[in-house]
Design a protein around this motif. Structure first.
Motif, PDB file in Angstrom:
ATOM      1  N   VAL A  99       0.859  -1.352  -0.001  1.00 23.40           N
ATOM      2  CA  VAL A  99      -0.030   0.122   0.047  1.00 23.40           C
ATOM      3  C   VAL A  99       1.035   1.345  -0.186  1.00 23.40           C
ATOM      4  O   VAL A  99       1.668   1.472   0.843  1.00 23.40           O
ATOM      5  CB  VAL A  99      -0.965   0.003   1.332  1.00 23.40           C
ATOM      6  CG1 VAL A  99      -1.945   1.316   1.030  1.00 23.40           C
ATOM      7  CG2 VAL A  99      -1.668  -1.127   1.378  1.00 23.40           C
ATOM      8  N   PRO A 100       0.809   2.089  -1.072  1.00 18.43           N
ATOM      9  CA  PRO A 100       1.645   3.330  -1.042  1.00 18.43           C
ATOM     10  C   PRO A 100       1.064   4.132   0.065  1.00 18.43           C
ATOM     11  O   PRO A 100       0.176   4.216   0.775  1.00 18.43           O
ATOM     12  CB  PRO A 100       1.406   4.095  -2.429  1.00 18.43           C
ATOM     13  CG  PRO A 100       0.609   2.964  -3.306  1.00 18.43           C
ATOM     14  CD  PRO A 100      -0.004   2.068  -2.422  1.00 18.43           C
ATOM     15  N   ASP A 101       2.199   5.120   0.650  1.00 19.18           N
ATOM     16  CA  ASP A 101       1.898   6.033   1.483  1.00 19.18           C
ATOM     17  C   ASP A 101       1.256   7.250   1.212  1.00 19.18           C
ATOM     18  O   ASP A 101       1.357   8.371   1.610  1.00 19.18           O
ATOM     19  CB  ASP A 101       3.162   6.457   2.011  1.00 19.18           C
ATOM     20  CG  ASP A 101       4.214   7.161   1.034  1.00 19.18           C
ATOM     21  OD1 ASP A 101       3.808   6.887  -0.259  1.00 19.18           O
ATOM     22  OD2 ASP A 101       5.202   7.356   1.460  1.00 19.18           O
ATOM     23  N   THR A 102      -0.018   6.921   0.474  1.00 17.77           N
ATOM     24  CA  THR A 102      -0.955   8.158   0.184  1.00 17.77           C
ATOM     25  C   THR A 102      -2.193   7.552   0.271  1.00 17.77           C
ATOM     26  O   THR A 102      -2.551   6.262  -0.160  1.00 17.77           O
ATOM     27  CB  THR A 102      -0.558   8.696  -1.226  1.00 17.77           C
ATOM     28  OG1 THR A 102      -0.947   7.626  -2.222  1.00 17.77           O
ATOM     29  CG2 THR A 102       0.724   9.169  -1.309  1.00 17.77           C
ATOM     30  N   PRO A 103      -3.243   8.313   0.795  1.00 16.63           N
ATOM     31  CA  PRO A 103      -4.622   7.828   0.876  1.00 16.63           C
ATOM     32  C   PRO A 103      -5.401   7.409  -0.699  1.00 16.63           C
ATOM     33  O   PRO A 103      -4.914   8.448  -1.542  1.00 16.63           O
ATOM     34  CB  PRO A 103      -5.224   8.808   1.513  1.00 16.63           C
ATOM     35  CG  PRO A 103      -4.681  10.047   1.313  1.00 16.63           C
ATOM     36  CD  PRO A 103      -3.094   9.644   1.284  1.00 16.63           C
ATOM     37  N   VAL A 148      -3.771   1.045  -3.819  1.00 15.38           N
ATOM     38  CA  VAL A 148      -4.306   1.014  -2.594  1.00 15.38           C
ATOM     39  C   VAL A 148      -5.658   0.338  -2.636  1.00 15.38           C
ATOM     40  O   VAL A 148      -5.822  -0.631  -1.695  1.00 15.38           O
ATOM     41  CB  VAL A 148      -4.714   2.497  -2.169  1.00 15.38           C
ATOM     42  CG1 VAL A 148      -5.706   2.595  -1.059  1.00 15.38           C
ATOM     43  CG2 VAL A 148      -3.639   3.375  -1.904  1.00 15.38           C
ATOM     44  N   ALA A 149      -6.452   0.309  -3.780  1.00 13.89           N
ATOM     45  CA  ALA A 149      -7.704  -0.574  -3.752  1.00 13.89           C
ATOM     46  C   ALA A 149      -7.386  -1.935  -3.808  1.00 13.89           C
ATOM     47  O   ALA A 149      -8.350  -2.685  -3.101  1.00 13.89           O
ATOM     48  CB  ALA A 149      -8.454   0.114  -5.008  1.00 13.89           C
ATOM     49  N   ALA A 150      -6.349  -2.273  -4.741  1.00 16.88           N
ATOM     50  CA  ALA A 150      -5.930  -3.695  -4.760  1.00 16.88           C
ATOM     51  C   ALA A 150      -5.872  -4.158  -3.360  1.00 16.88           C
ATOM     52  O   ALA A 150      -6.048  -5.504  -3.257  1.00 16.88           O
ATOM     53  CB  ALA A 150      -4.812  -3.996  -5.596  1.00 16.88           C
ATOM     54  N   ALA A 151      -5.147  -3.612  -2.440  1.00 17.97           N
ATOM     55  CA  ALA A 151      -4.933  -4.195  -1.105  1.00 17.97           C
ATOM     56  C   ALA A 151      -5.886  -4.208  -0.096  1.00 17.97           C
ATOM     57  O   ALA A 151      -5.755  -4.864   1.014  1.00 17.97           O
ATOM     58  CB  ALA A 151      -3.717  -3.482  -0.568  1.00 17.97           C
ATOM     59  N   ASP A 152      -7.095  -3.595  -0.428  1.00 22.25           N
ATOM     60  CA  ASP A 152      -8.328  -3.840   0.102  1.00 22.25           C
ATOM     61  C   ASP A 152      -9.211  -4.919  -0.200  1.00 22.25           C
ATOM     62  O   ASP A 152      -9.558  -5.144  -1.284  1.00 22.25           O
ATOM     63  CB  ASP A 152      -9.146  -2.416  -0.128  1.00 22.25           C
ATOM     64  CG  ASP A 152     -10.254  -2.225   0.886  1.00 22.25           C
ATOM     65  OD1 ASP A 152     -10.886  -3.124   1.456  1.00 22.25           O
ATOM     66  OD2 ASP A 152     -10.632  -1.025   1.011  1.00 22.25           O
TER      67      ASP A 152
END
Length: 403
Positions: A99-103, A148-152
């Motif tokens: 997960v990158p360090d950005t929301p 980010v979405a792929a890790a959720d």
């Protein structure tokens, strides 16, 4: 030259280009009144920045205005350098599942923006995706949001296929700009996504991406990988088999195997005829397989095999406007350098290179084969329209103009 003569020369070149004063001023980033004063000799052209801005707008080398050969412009712009570094940081810094360090933004918003981005790459003009640095600036936050979405767990599955297409675009841009190592890195990320999907269709797409992006120093391995995909890809998506045959054809041609290359071209052309549009929309932003791309590959392979200006007959049957601007630029660049290789056709070849420049300037400027053919023509270029156009292109490519 006296300042008033410089202004007169600018006016002559502007008239030769068929540009009115306001249009030329806009292209140069100058005010209408200021350019008028420069042309009348009311103000001097006393800075390199102004001179080069006017030369760029008129698409000539600065020495066509001054009569003095300047230091050549660099073909690697700061914007391109920054874009390449940002893309390298993204591809190397984050693997699929991290997960990158950005929301991240809401996935529907990201997917809508990605669809618009893919569509814009097939458009020319102000509605298009822009040059490659601009495209990279748009693509990087999209890939970050998709990671980010792929890790959720709630959105992971839905984000994977779009993420794979984003990685392919990153690899494609890297390959066209000849950024060492980055296309292969993008292919690795595609494979990570395909492994998570576990779908044979996308596994084949990723395998083709690996073959397509492999280093040009490994043509035999590229051929081997491409043929494997062509033989094993699921038949319900013929685009993958078609593109794998085109990649195999190019790899064979690069090794001087003309008969093998034409065998794969024929196979790809047959598959393309079974697809309704000239350029298939599946998968979004990736293959662009169909009659148009098969024709563009046929031109590229003909150039690779030394067919020279004879490739014109094949090129005349291609409808490049049905495919992305990057592929259009590849078509015009290959066609142009084929014609430029024969003196009697070079007057037709240069306009083709200029078309490629309008479509994708950074791509053309970094093409070593185009750079070689332009350099070779400079020594014999005269003071006619061809020579003026050629020196202008050479200057914009960062090649020292001669004469």
């Amino acid at each position: 030259m006296p300042d008033n003569n410089l202004g007169s020369r600018v006016r002559e070149l502007r008239a030769w280009r068929g540009l009115d004063l306001r249009v030329a001023a806009d292209l140069a980033g100058l005010s209408y009144g200021y350019l008028g004063k420069l042309e009348r000799g009311d103000m001097p052209i006393n800075s390199r920045q102004t001179l080069e801005a006017i030369a760029w707008a008129l698409r000539v080398a600065p020495d066509e205005i001054t009569g003095v050969t300047p230091e050549p412009a660099g073909h690697a712009s700061p914007e391109l350098h920054d874009a390449a570094n940002s893309l390298a940081d993204l591809l190397s810094g984050w693997w699929v599942g991290e997960v990158p360090d950005t929301p991240g933004r809401p996935l529907p918003e990201v997917l809508a923006e990605l669809r618009a981005f893919h569509a814009s790459r097939n458009l020319n003009g102000p509605r298009g995706a822009g040059d490659y640095p601009t495209q990279v600036a748009k693509l990087i936050p999209l890939i970050r949001d998709l990671l980010v979405a792929a890790a959720d767990p709630a959105t992971g599955r839905e984000a994977l296929t779009p993420l794979l297409t984003g990685y392919h675009v990153a690899g494609s841009i890297s390959a066209r700009l000849r950024l060492p190592g980055m296309p292969s890195m993008a292919a690795e990320r595609m494979q990570q996504v395909a492994d998570k999907l576990g779908d044979p269709v996308w596994q084949s797409v990723a395998s083709w991406g690996r073959a397509h992006f492999i280093s040009s120093t490994s043509r035999s391995r590229q051929y081997e990988l491409a043929v494997s995909v062509a033989d094993s890809a699921p038949p319900d998506r013929p685009e993958t088999r078609g593109m794998a045959n085109l990649t195999a054809a190019l790899a064979a041609a690069a090794q001087g195997q003309a008969d093998v290359a034409h065998t794969h071209l024929t196979e790809a052309a047959g598959i393309a005829e079974r697809i309704e549009p000239d350029t298939s929309p599946w998968p979004a932003g990736i293959m662009q397989f169909g009659r148009t791309n098969a024709g563009i590959f046929r031109v590229s392979i003909g150039v690779e095999l030394g067919e020279g200006a004879r490739i014109a007959e094949v090129a005349s049957k291609v409808r490049p406007e049905t495919i992305s601007s990057g592929r259009q630029a590849s078509f015009w660049a290959d066609y142009g350098r084929a014609l430029m290789s024969e003196r009697k056709h070079r007057g037709q070849g240069l306009p083709a290179l200029l078309k490629a420049e309008v479509l994708a300037p950074h791509q053309l400027y970094r093409d070593p084969f185009v750079r070689a053919v332009v350099s070779s023509q400079l020594t014999t270029a005269g003071q006619d329209t061809f020579g003026r156009e050629l020196r202008g292109l050479a200057w914009r490519m960062g090649l020292a103009p001669i004469g």
